[in-house]
Design an enzyme around this catalytic site. Sequence first.
Site, PDB file in Angstrom:
ATOM      1  N   HIS A   1       0.467  -1.087   0.091  1.00 52.62           N
ATOM      2  CA  HIS A   1      -0.042  -0.168  -0.332  1.00 52.62           C
ATOM      3  C   HIS A   1       0.602   0.930  -0.054  1.00 52.62           C
ATOM      4  CE1 HIS A   1      -3.536  -2.801   1.136  1.00 52.62           C
ATOM      5  NE2 HIS A   1      -3.090  -3.352   1.364  1.00 52.62           N
TER       6      HIS A   1
ATOM      7  N   TYR B   1       3.835  -6.509   8.854  1.00 56.63           N
ATOM      8  CA  TYR B   1       3.152  -5.019   9.192  1.00 56.63           C
ATOM      9  C   TYR B   1       4.658  -4.031  10.027  1.00 56.63           C
ATOM     10  CZ  TYR B   1      -1.508  -4.870   7.668  1.00 56.63           C
ATOM     11  OH  TYR B   1      -2.524  -5.182   6.259  1.00 56.63           O
TER      12      TYR B   1
END
Length: 360
Positions: A70, A337
């Site tokens: 992203h 992440y």
Amino acid sequence: MVDHSSPPRPPLSTASLIARLAGIGAVVAVMAGAFAYVNGSLDPQRLRPKTLVDALETNNGVHPGFRRNHAKGVCVAGYFESSAEARVYSRAEVFSAARTPLIGRFALPSGNPYAPDSSVPIRSFAVQFSLANGQQWRTGMNSMPVFPVGTPEAFYQMLKAGAPDPATGKPNPANMSAFFAAHPEAAPFLAWVKTARPSASYATETYNGINAFYLVSAEGKRQAVRWGVVPQIQDAAGETAPAGADFLEKDLVQRLASGPLRWQLNMTLANPGEPLEDASKPWSGEHKVLNAGTLVLQSSQPQADGDCRDINFDPLILPSGIEASNDPLLAARSAAYASSYLRRAGEVSPLHTAPAESKP
């Protein structure tokens, strides 16, 4: 329930579908994050965060200072206005307080920060709710209804199938076709891909949490749910993404200049026997859906220096009253992440300064 779906779109041809699948390996790789087990110190037979983040860089290239997934996005800010419907199911303060401030981020599902906005049919929306009691709720949602596969291992194999061929620099369509042939659980996702088209705006998308969680009441009763947000405005019939590389952020800024944007937060309650640990399986049939409240966005900021820049939208950061299911993708996303954040935190790009510190 009100049907918020868009008008039917014609299906892709077989040739067009195969071409899309050839490029979607890298796209899917960043829809919900790269996956591994939580602590990253497991036995050699299991995936590690580094392995998956390395694979993302192989597929998308290395772009210093940017997220490995992203990468192209925009920050937003506003508040959540709760309704009464979720309060009996969850003791989380976010459902009892009248308003809870939030910071969010819209993004494309690609590790390439320079990807054209019309290149993929998926948009993502991550949100951090900051509760008055000091707790936080972070969630990452995507415009697809299900995930292609249900395990980190299968996802990694999909990522490898979408890797660029050294001879051409592009994914080999045969590899992706072979992967899906060996993974029939991807059928619901592929059915969605056949009719998916890039939307003309972040503001008109429905975003789904995909994974299952539990709402926990004041009495300790647990109710499994999947959540998502539904926009109050939609694309006009037949409207498609315009040509150009960077229309989504410009459109969002223009819309917010005219007033706030709103989404309804829906909590879909699981029926008995519903699959709770496999994000590739849709929940079929009738379900009770709670209107938990309204997300209101009031402003946007460039991601280079906006408030969302340093936030790791870890899906396991949850307030009291919301608990994770045993879906292995949740723990896996959390680990990857963190790994991705640590890489970009020590880098500087022409558009970014390195994040000063991770917000808890």
